[in-house]
Design a protein around this motif. Structure first.
Motif, PDB file in Angstrom:
ATOM      1  N   ASP A  46       1.105  -1.062  -0.418  1.00  0.00           N
ATOM      2  CA  ASP A  46      -0.124  -0.787   0.002  1.00  0.00           C
ATOM      3  C   ASP A  46       0.993   1.223   0.095  1.00  0.00           C
ATOM      4  O   ASP A  46       0.194   2.390  -0.344  1.00  0.00           O
ATOM      5  CB  ASP A  46      -0.866   0.015   1.277  1.00  0.00           C
ATOM      6  N   PHE A  47       1.809   1.353   0.713  1.00  0.00           N
ATOM      7  CA  PHE A  47       3.315   2.112   0.496  1.00  0.00           C
ATOM      8  C   PHE A  47       3.777   2.571  -1.159  1.00  0.00           C
ATOM      9  O   PHE A  47       3.381   4.133  -1.331  1.00  0.00           O
ATOM     10  CB  PHE A  47       3.687   2.194   2.052  1.00  0.00           C
ATOM     11  N   ILE A  48       3.794   1.333  -1.647  1.00  0.00           N
ATOM     12  CA  ILE A  48       4.360   1.597  -2.667  1.00  0.00           C
ATOM     13  C   ILE A  48       3.494   1.897  -3.700  1.00  0.00           C
ATOM     14  O   ILE A  48       3.301   3.494  -4.416  1.00  0.00           O
ATOM     15  CB  ILE A  48       5.110   0.431  -2.976  1.00  0.00           C
ATOM     16  N   LYS A  49       1.907   1.850  -3.729  1.00  0.00           N
ATOM     17  CA  LYS A  49       0.814   1.951  -4.755  1.00  0.00           C
ATOM     18  C   LYS A  49       1.138   4.122  -4.292  1.00  0.00           C
ATOM     19  O   LYS A  49       0.604   4.494  -5.206  1.00  0.00           O
ATOM     20  CB  LYS A  49      -0.318   1.520  -4.163  1.00  0.00           C
ATOM     21  N   LEU A  50       0.593   3.466  -2.669  1.00  0.00           N
ATOM     22  CA  LEU A  50       0.529   5.402  -2.745  1.00  0.00           C
ATOM     23  C   LEU A  50       1.601   6.648  -2.926  1.00  0.00           C
ATOM     24  O   LEU A  50       1.499   7.269  -3.330  1.00  0.00           O
ATOM     25  CB  LEU A  50       0.359   5.678  -1.236  1.00  0.00           C
ATOM     26  N   HIS A  51       3.192   5.950  -3.223  1.00  0.00           N
ATOM     27  CA  HIS A  51       4.022   6.555  -3.295  1.00  0.00           C
ATOM     28  C   HIS A  51       4.376   6.568  -5.221  1.00  0.00           C
ATOM     29  O   HIS A  51       4.543   7.175  -5.565  1.00  0.00           O
ATOM     30  CB  HIS A  51       5.142   6.559  -3.073  1.00  0.00           C
ATOM     31  N   LEU A  52       3.624   5.594  -5.666  1.00  0.00           N
ATOM     32  CA  LEU A  52       3.086   5.769  -7.554  1.00  0.00           C
ATOM     33  C   LEU A  52       2.315   6.266  -7.526  1.00  0.00           C
ATOM     34  O   LEU A  52       2.314   6.289  -9.018  1.00  0.00           O
ATOM     35  CB  LEU A  52       3.762   4.824  -7.603  1.00  0.00           C
ATOM     36  N   GLY A  53       1.317   6.842  -7.063  1.00  0.00           N
ATOM     37  CA  GLY A  53       0.187   7.723  -7.313  1.00  0.00           C
ATOM     38  C   GLY A  53      -1.272   6.676  -7.799  1.00  0.00           C
ATOM     39  O   GLY A  53      -2.175   7.044  -7.981  1.00  0.00           O
ATOM     40  N   ALA A  54      -0.749   4.998  -7.941  1.00  0.00           N
ATOM     41  CA  ALA A  54      -1.942   4.050  -8.035  1.00  0.00           C
ATOM     42  C   ALA A  54      -3.206   3.890  -6.990  1.00  0.00           C
ATOM     43  O   ALA A  54      -3.768   3.932  -6.990  1.00  0.00           O
ATOM     44  CB  ALA A  54      -1.058   3.052  -8.518  1.00  0.00           C
ATOM     45  N   ALA A  55      -3.020   4.438  -6.057  1.00  0.00           N
ATOM     46  CA  ALA A  55      -3.907   4.223  -4.739  1.00  0.00           C
ATOM     47  C   ALA A  55      -5.031   4.665  -5.107  1.00  0.00           C
ATOM     48  O   ALA A  55      -6.282   4.332  -4.905  1.00  0.00           O
ATOM     49  CB  ALA A  55      -3.501   3.949  -3.263  1.00  0.00           C
ATOM     50  N   ASP A  56      -5.090   5.953  -5.289  1.00  0.00           N
ATOM     51  CA  ASP A  56      -5.863   7.013  -5.700  1.00  0.00           C
ATOM     52  C   ASP A  56      -6.714   6.576  -6.332  1.00  0.00           C
ATOM     53  O   ASP A  56      -8.129   6.603  -6.409  1.00  0.00           O
ATOM     54  CB  ASP A  56      -5.723   8.526  -5.568  1.00  0.00           C
ATOM     55  N   LEU A  57      -5.546   5.948  -7.600  1.00  0.00           N
ATOM     56  CA  LEU A  57      -6.761   5.728  -8.198  1.00  0.00           C
ATOM     57  C   LEU A  57      -7.163   4.672  -8.329  1.00  0.00           C
ATOM     58  O   LEU A  57      -8.374   4.347  -9.453  1.00  0.00           O
ATOM     59  CB  LEU A  57      -5.591   5.552  -9.722  1.00  0.00           C
ATOM     60  N   GLU A  58      -7.153   3.548  -8.209  1.00  0.00           N
ATOM     61  CA  GLU A  58      -7.614   2.782  -7.849  1.00  0.00           C
ATOM     62  C   GLU A  58      -8.981   2.677  -7.248  1.00  0.00           C
ATOM     63  O   GLU A  58      -9.624   2.328  -7.434  1.00  0.00           O
ATOM     64  CB  GLU A  58      -6.613   1.101  -7.325  1.00  0.00           C
ATOM     65  N   SER A  59      -8.735   3.015  -6.239  1.00  0.00           N
ATOM     66  CA  SER A  59      -9.806   3.664  -5.166  1.00  0.00           C
ATOM     67  C   SER A  59     -10.995   4.731  -5.503  1.00  0.00           C
ATOM     68  O   SER A  59     -11.919   3.695  -5.793  1.00  0.00           O
ATOM     69  CB  SER A  59      -9.344   3.295  -4.132  1.00  0.00           C
ATOM     70  N   ALA A  60     -10.612   4.801  -6.745  1.00  0.00           N
ATOM     71  CA  ALA A  60     -11.569   6.027  -7.361  1.00  0.00           C
ATOM     72  C   ALA A  60     -12.301   4.961  -8.277  1.00  0.00           C
ATOM     73  O   ALA A  60     -13.748   4.709  -8.939  1.00  0.00           O
ATOM     74  CB  ALA A  60     -11.057   7.189  -7.886  1.00  0.00           C
ATOM     75  N   ASN A  61     -11.006   3.991  -8.994  1.00  0.00           N
ATOM     76  CA  ASN A  61     -12.099   3.209 -10.227  1.00  0.00           C
ATOM     77  C   ASN A  61     -12.977   2.120  -9.391  1.00  0.00           C
ATOM     78  O   ASN A  61     -13.866   1.627 -10.187  1.00  0.00           O
ATOM     79  CB  ASN A  61     -10.992   2.803 -11.391  1.00  0.00           C
ATOM     80  N   THR A  62     -11.821   1.786  -8.495  1.00  0.00           N
ATOM     81  CA  THR A  62     -13.169   0.511  -8.416  1.00  0.00           C
ATOM     82  C   THR A  62     -13.676   0.975  -7.736  1.00  0.00           C
ATOM     83  O   THR A  62     -15.411   0.419  -7.652  1.00  0.00           O
ATOM     84  CB  THR A  62     -12.488   0.032  -6.503  1.00  0.00           C
ATOM     85  N   GLU A  63     -14.254   2.324  -6.348  1.00  0.00           N
ATOM     86  CA  GLU A  63     -15.494   2.629  -6.186  1.00  0.00           C
ATOM     87  C   GLU A  63     -16.718   2.760  -7.468  1.00  0.00           C
ATOM     88  O   GLU A  63     -17.977   2.423  -7.412  1.00  0.00           O
ATOM     89  CB  GLU A  63     -15.555   3.733  -5.732  1.00  0.00           C
ATOM     90  N   ALA A  64     -15.890   3.268  -8.568  1.00  0.00           N
ATOM     91  CA  ALA A  64     -16.768   4.162  -9.445  1.00  0.00           C
ATOM     92  C   ALA A  64     -17.404   2.831 -10.172  1.00  0.00           C
ATOM     93  O   ALA A  64     -18.634   2.500 -10.864  1.00  0.00           O
ATOM     94  CB  ALA A  64     -15.928   4.321 -10.563  1.00  0.00           C
ATOM     95  N   LEU A  65     -16.954   1.671 -10.126  1.00  0.00           N
ATOM     96  CA  LEU A  65     -17.202   0.417 -11.029  1.00  0.00           C
ATOM     97  C   LEU A  65     -18.397  -0.286 -10.341  1.00  0.00           C
ATOM     98  O   LEU A  65     -18.767  -0.679 -10.565  1.00  0.00           O
ATOM     99  CB  LEU A  65     -15.686  -0.542 -11.125  1.00  0.00           C
ATOM    100  N   ARG A  66     -18.029   0.026  -8.216  1.00  0.00           N
ATOM    101  CA  ARG A  66     -18.656  -0.915  -7.780  1.00  0.00           C
ATOM    102  C   ARG A  66     -20.306  -0.094  -8.329  1.00  0.00           C
ATOM    103  O   ARG A  66     -21.283  -0.824  -8.161  1.00  0.00           O
ATOM    104  CB  ARG A  66     -19.203  -0.886  -6.472  1.00  0.00           C
ATOM    105  N   ILE A  67     -20.231   1.107  -8.001  1.00  0.00           N
ATOM    106  CA  ILE A  67     -21.737   1.749  -8.330  1.00  0.00           C
ATOM    107  C   ILE A  67     -22.269   1.475  -9.515  1.00  0.00           C
ATOM    108  O   ILE A  67     -22.968   0.936  -9.939  1.00  0.00           O
ATOM    109  CB  ILE A  67     -21.729   3.110  -8.415  1.00  0.00           C
ATOM    110  N   GLU A  68     -21.573   1.185 -11.317  1.00  0.00           N
ATOM    111  CA  GLU A  68     -21.662   1.354 -12.438  1.00  0.00           C
ATOM    112  C   GLU A  68     -22.379  -0.171 -12.718  1.00  0.00           C
ATOM    113  O   GLU A  68     -23.640  -0.815 -12.989  1.00  0.00           O
ATOM    114  CB  GLU A  68     -20.683   0.821 -13.237  1.00  0.00           C
ATOM    115  N   VAL A  69     -21.905  -1.512 -11.783  1.00  0.00           N
ATOM    116  CA  VAL A  69     -22.083  -2.769 -11.367  1.00  0.00           C
ATOM    117  C   VAL A  69     -23.673  -3.086 -10.939  1.00  0.00           C
ATOM    118  O   VAL A  69     -24.682  -3.674 -11.185  1.00  0.00           O
ATOM    119  CB  VAL A  69     -21.281  -3.761 -10.430  1.00  0.00           C
TER     120      VAL A  69
END
Length: 104
Positions: A46-69
């Motif tokens: 999670d630390f690595i994802k956060l510092h690579l900038g992937a954590a925010d994108l992943e959580s936002a995309n995941t939430e959007a996909l959950r709502i769409e599903v």
């Protein structure tokens, strides 16, 4: 022995590719940041994802996909109910294929 050299050559090409594209430098800097942390995080990934900038994108995309599903499931249920209702109404006006075969 030739197989070993071919594999080593592919590895060296891949290493140069990673270096040229900046992947090695980026990973090195993130790993150094993790190394320099006084309080090591419980989840290093999670630390690595956060510092690579992937954590925010992943959580936002995941939430959007959950709502769409959820929306699509609801629409599917509504359409299935409508389909069932229309089939029942149609059966009032047209005989089923089994009834037509029996009547011939």
């Amino acid at each position: 022995m030739a197989h070993y050299r071919a594999t080593e050559s592919k590895r060296e090409q891949f290493r140069r590719y990673l270096e040229k594209s900046g992947v090695l430098a980026t990973l090195t800097s993130v790993l150094m940041a993790l190394y320099e942390e006084n309080d090591k995080p419980n989840n290093a990934l999670d630390f690595i994802k956060l510092h690579l900038g992937a954590a925010d994108l992943e959580s936002a995309n995941t939430e959007a996909l959950r709502i769409e599903v959820a929306d699509l499931r609801e629409k599917c249920n509504v359409l299935m109910e409508e389909n069932k209702e229309l089939r029942n109404r149609l059966m009032q006006y047209e005989p089923s294929p089994e009834e037509e075969a029996a009547g011939e």
